[in-house]
Design an enzyme around this catalytic site. Structure first.
Site, PDB file in Angstrom:
ATOM      1  N   CYS A 191       6.167  -5.181  -2.715  1.00 23.95           N
ATOM      2  CA  CYS A 191       7.174  -6.244  -2.598  1.00 23.95           C
ATOM      3  C   CYS A 191       6.576  -7.612  -2.918  1.00 23.95           C
ATOM      4  O   CYS A 191       5.741  -8.120  -2.167  1.00 23.95           O
ATOM      5  CB  CYS A 191       7.737  -6.218  -1.170  1.00 23.95           C
ATOM      6  SG  CYS A 191       8.753  -7.626  -0.733  1.00 23.95           S
ATOM      7  N   CYS A 245       7.188 -10.379  -0.334  1.00 24.77           N
ATOM      8  CA  CYS A 245       6.362 -10.138   0.863  1.00 24.77           C
ATOM      9  C   CYS A 245       4.992 -10.788   0.696  1.00 24.77           C
ATOM     10  O   CYS A 245       4.431 -11.336   1.655  1.00 24.77           O
ATOM     11  CB  CYS A 245       6.199  -8.646   1.124  1.00 24.77           C
ATOM     12  SG  CYS A 245       7.757  -7.778   1.445  1.00 24.77           S
TER      13      CYS A 245
END
Length: 89
Positions: A13, A16
Site C-alpha cells: 500500500c 500506507c
C-alpha cells in the site's frame, strides 16, 4: 486509561508508506502516552474484519471505553493529535 492507535496497513500500500513517518514522529514525540498496534491486513484478516476495515490505511484510536475515532486514508498529524487528546492520551 489506555489509549491505542491501531494502524491497519499492507506492505504493497503506497499511501500506507506515506502514513508511516507521520506515525513514527508522533509516537516519538508523545513518548509512551499511547500504544501503537500495527495490523498487517494480509496477515491478520480476522482483526481487519472485526474492525470492518475496507480501505487502507485505516487508523483507529481507541481507549478503555472503545473506539474514539476512525481515519481512512493518509491522516495528518494535527488530526491524530486532536483525536489522541480526546481519547485521553
Amino acid at each position: 486509561m489506555t489509549v491505542t492507535l491501531k494502524d491497519f496497513y499492507a506492505d504493497w500500500c503506497g499511501p500506507c508508506k506515506t502514513q508511516d513517518p507521520i506515525l513514527e514522529e508522533l509516537e516519538d514525540d508523545w513518548d509512551g502516552r499511547f500504544d501503537v498496534e500495527k495490523v498487517n491486513v494480509d496477515e491478520q484478516q480476522d482483526v481487519a474484519n472485526e474492525y470492518q476495515v475496507r480501505s487502507l490505511p485505516t487508523l483507529i484510536i481507541e481507549n478503555d471505553d472503545g473506539i474514539v475515532e476512525r481515519f481512512v486514508g493518509v491522516t495528518q498529524r494535527g488530526d491524530l493529535e486532536d483525536a489522541l487528546e480526546s481519547a485521553g492520551a
